[in-house]
Design a protein around this motif. Structure first.
Motif, PDB file in Angstrom:
ATOM      1  N   ASP A  90      -4.594   6.830  -0.501  1.00 19.49           N
ATOM      2  CA  ASP A  90      -4.572   8.248  -0.134  1.00 19.49           C
ATOM      3  C   ASP A  90      -4.478   8.401   1.381  1.00 19.49           C
ATOM      4  N   ASP A  91      -3.874   7.422   2.059  1.00 22.16           N
ATOM      5  CA  ASP A  91      -3.989   7.387   3.514  1.00 22.16           C
ATOM      6  C   ASP A  91      -2.962   8.245   4.253  1.00 22.16           C
ATOM      7  N   TYR A  92      -1.956   8.763   3.579  1.00 20.80           N
ATOM      8  CA  TYR A  92      -0.990   9.622   4.261  1.00 20.80           C
ATOM      9  C   TYR A  92      -0.638  10.769   3.336  1.00 20.80           C
ATOM     10  N   HIS A  93      -0.748  11.997   3.849  1.00 21.54           N
ATOM     11  CA  HIS A  93      -0.527  13.188   3.037  1.00 21.54           C
ATOM     12  C   HIS A  93       0.635  13.970   3.619  1.00 21.54           C
ATOM     13  N   HIS A  94       1.738  14.029   2.897  1.00 19.63           N
ATOM     14  CA  HIS A  94       2.889  14.805   3.364  1.00 19.63           C
ATOM     15  C   HIS A  94       3.887  14.964   2.219  1.00 19.63           C
ATOM     16  N   ASP A  95       4.232  16.199   1.920  1.00 19.67           N
ATOM     17  CA  ASP A  95       5.393  16.461   1.067  1.00 19.67           C
ATOM     18  C   ASP A  95       6.578  16.581   2.015  1.00 19.67           C
ATOM     19  N   GLN A  96       7.325  15.498   2.150  1.00 18.29           N
ATOM     20  CA  GLN A  96       8.379  15.388   3.162  1.00 18.29           C
ATOM     21  C   GLN A  96       9.742  15.847   2.651  1.00 18.29           C
ATOM     22  N   ARG A  97       9.831  16.288   1.427  1.00 17.12           N
ATOM     23  CA  ARG A  97      11.129  16.557   0.819  1.00 17.12           C
ATOM     24  C   ARG A  97      11.967  17.541   1.635  1.00 17.12           C
ATOM     25  N   LEU A  98      13.274  17.302   1.588  1.00 17.07           N
ATOM     26  CA  LEU A  98      14.251  18.147   2.275  1.00 17.07           C
ATOM     27  C   LEU A  98      14.966  18.987   1.226  1.00 17.07           C
ATOM     28  N   VAL A  99      14.817  20.305   1.308  1.00 15.09           N
ATOM     29  CA  VAL A  99      15.394  21.194   0.301  1.00 15.09           C
ATOM     30  C   VAL A  99      16.310  22.200   0.985  1.00 15.09           C
ATOM     31  N   ALA A 141       0.855  -1.185   0.000  1.00 16.77           N
ATOM     32  CA  ALA A 141       0.000   0.000   0.000  1.00 16.77           C
ATOM     33  C   ALA A 141       0.893   1.238   0.000  1.00 16.77           C
ATOM     34  N   ALA A 142       0.787   2.046  -1.055  1.00 20.56           N
ATOM     35  CA  ALA A 142       1.702   3.178  -1.248  1.00 20.56           C
ATOM     36  C   ALA A 142       0.896   4.440  -1.516  1.00 20.56           C
ATOM     37  N   SER A 143       0.993   5.391  -0.608  1.00 20.66           N
ATOM     38  CA  SER A 143       0.191   6.607  -0.732  1.00 20.66           C
ATOM     39  C   SER A 143       0.694   7.492  -1.868  1.00 20.66           C
ATOM     40  N   ARG A 144      -0.239   7.890  -2.745  1.00 29.38           N
ATOM     41  CA  ARG A 144       0.113   8.823  -3.813  1.00 29.38           C
ATOM     42  C   ARG A 144       0.091  10.270  -3.315  1.00 29.38           C
ATOM     43  N   ARG A 145      -0.254  10.445  -2.030  1.00 27.62           N
ATOM     44  CA  ARG A 145      -0.248  11.784  -1.437  1.00 27.62           C
ATOM     45  C   ARG A 145       0.992  12.013  -0.563  1.00 27.62           C
ATOM     46  N   TRP A 146       1.899  11.040  -0.558  1.00 30.08           N
ATOM     47  CA  TRP A 146       3.143  11.165   0.180  1.00 30.08           C
ATOM     48  C   TRP A 146       4.301  11.314  -0.808  1.00 30.08           C
ATOM     49  N   THR A 147       5.056  12.396  -0.670  1.00 32.56           N
ATOM     50  CA  THR A 147       6.275  12.605  -1.442  1.00 32.56           C
ATOM     51  C   THR A 147       7.431  12.468  -0.464  1.00 32.56           C
ATOM     52  N   PRO A 148       8.057  11.280  -0.403  1.00 36.78           N
ATOM     53  CA  PRO A 148       9.010  11.031   0.673  1.00 36.78           C
ATOM     54  C   PRO A 148      10.376  11.648   0.426  1.00 36.78           C
ATOM     55  N   ARG A 177       6.231  10.583  -6.103  1.00 38.26           N
ATOM     56  CA  ARG A 177       5.254  10.114  -5.122  1.00 38.26           C
ATOM     57  C   ARG A 177       5.643   8.707  -4.672  1.00 38.26           C
ATOM     58  N   PHE A 178       5.151   8.308  -3.516  1.00 40.56           N
ATOM     59  CA  PHE A 178       5.531   7.014  -2.966  1.00 40.56           C
ATOM     60  C   PHE A 178       5.059   5.871  -3.855  1.00 40.56           C
ATOM     61  N   ASP A 179       3.869   5.998  -4.456  1.00 39.78           N
ATOM     62  CA  ASP A 179       3.405   4.918  -5.332  1.00 39.78           C
ATOM     63  C   ASP A 179       4.291   4.805  -6.569  1.00 39.78           C
ATOM     64  N   GLU A 180       4.696   5.943  -7.147  1.00 41.38           N
ATOM     65  CA  GLU A 180       5.615   5.920  -8.283  1.00 41.38           C
ATOM     66  C   GLU A 180       6.935   5.242  -7.910  1.00 41.38           C
ATOM     67  N   LEU A 181       7.421   5.577  -6.736  1.00 39.40           N
ATOM     68  CA  LEU A 181       8.691   5.034  -6.279  1.00 39.40           C
ATOM     69  C   LEU A 181       8.603   3.524  -6.069  1.00 39.40           C
ATOM     70  N   ALA A 182       7.500   3.059  -5.495  1.00 36.78           N
ATOM     71  CA  ALA A 182       7.333   1.623  -5.273  1.00 36.78           C
ATOM     72  C   ALA A 182       7.322   0.863  -6.597  1.00 36.78           C
ATOM     73  N   TRP A 183       6.595   1.380  -7.598  1.00 34.74           N
ATOM     74  CA  TRP A 183       6.577   0.727  -8.907  1.00 34.74           C
ATOM     75  C   TRP A 183       7.974   0.704  -9.529  1.00 34.74           C
ATOM     76  N   ALA A 184       8.699   1.827  -9.441  1.00 35.15           N
ATOM     77  CA  ALA A 184      10.031   1.915 -10.038  1.00 35.15           C
ATOM     78  C   ALA A 184      11.004   0.962  -9.354  1.00 35.15           C
ATOM     79  N   LEU A 185      10.920   0.853  -8.035  1.00 32.39           N
ATOM     80  CA  LEU A 185      11.793  -0.074  -7.305  1.00 32.39           C
ATOM     81  C   LEU A 185      11.470  -1.520  -7.679  1.00 32.39           C
ATOM     82  N   ALA A 186      10.189  -1.834  -7.827  1.00 35.07           N
ATOM     83  CA  ALA A 186       9.798  -3.185  -8.214  1.00 35.07           C
ATOM     84  C   ALA A 186      10.391  -3.542  -9.573  1.00 35.07           C
TER      85      ALA A 186
END
Length: 244
Positions: free
Chosen positions: A220-229, A156-163, A198-207
């Motif tokens: 859509d269970d977790y919403h956070h743009d977590q990026r460090l800039v 389960a990979a949230s498309r609303r999380w940018t890790p 997005r986390f879902d994009e990343l999971a597919w790419a890693l797979a």
């Protein structure tokens, strides 16, 4: 150069040790069974005997211990975390942003950052996100997703999380650069800082990249743009290792 690396029984520190040895440096670890970090006199005596040229503090320990190490070596690097920032207010999070953590781990890292700041004006604090590696166990995104698939039959990979995240090899190289060419202050080491996977994009790419047959389910269970800039350091982007 002799580099003291704490946390060699952990996940990222062994990768840093490998990079340091490959560059010709000597690496020593902190044996907690032999020297209790909470015993300041014993710790000071041990450090005086070892005489490291640099300290990379990647292990767990009290905020007092972090400050103790920072005060005793001019070349000092500490790994903090993206979790010093809560999901509200949302990111991306700049180096100058107020640290808003509410959980125990994030607050612990804030305490360590503050202790280091009081102890040294030459220390580097490197905030990092979730690490990715094809082999290392521990807190590793790839292995965690393997565990999710085994446990739940899906990822389960949230498309609303940018890790905030990066590959361990890139993080280790950046930490070694901070040891070899010190840059005091706060550094944000995030390979997702600019591209915003997005986390879902990343999971597919890693797979795809690592031959996994995960059943990735966007949520859509977790919403956070977590990026460090911000900050003076940069890591290679995720697209240098993954196909989007």
């Amino acid at each position: 150069m002799k580099i003291l690396v704490t946390g060699l029984n952990g996940t990222l520190a062994p990768r840093l040790a490998e990079a340091a040895r490959a560059a010709g440096h000597e690496v020593v670890g902190w044996d907690r069974a032999a020297v209790n970090p909470d015993d300041e006199a014993a710790s000071a005596a041990w450090l005086a005997g070892v005489q490291p040229d640099a300290v990379a503090h990647l292990g767990m320990g009290s905020a007092r211990f972090a400050g103790f190490l920072a005060a005793r070596c001019e070349r000092f690097v500490f790994t903090s975390t993206a979790m010093v920032f809560d999901h509200a207010p949302d990111g991306p999070h700049d180096v100058a942003d107020a640290r808003t953590a509410r959980d125990d781990y994030g607050r612990y890292k804030i305490d360590c950052e503050d202790a280091i700041g009081r102890a040294s004006d030459t220390a580097a604090v490197a905030r990092i996100g979730w690490q990715i590696d094809p082999t290392q166990s521990g807190n590793n995104m790839l292995m965690a997703l393997d565990d999710w698939q085994r446990r739940d039959g899906r990822v389960a990979a949230s498309r609303r999380w940018t890790p905030a995240c990066s590959f361990m090899a890139d993080t280790a190289a950046a930490l070694l650069a901070l040891i070899e060419r010190p840059q005091p202050g706060v550094h944000h080491l995030d390979s997702n800082a600019q591209e915003g996977w997005r986390f879902d994009e990343l999971a597919w790419a890693l797979a795809r990249a690592h031959g996994r047959d995960w059943r990735v389910e966007p949520t859509d269970d977790y919403h956070h743009d977590q990026r460090l800039v911000g900050g003076p350091s940069r890591l290679p982007p995720l697209s240098a290792r993954l196909s989007r």
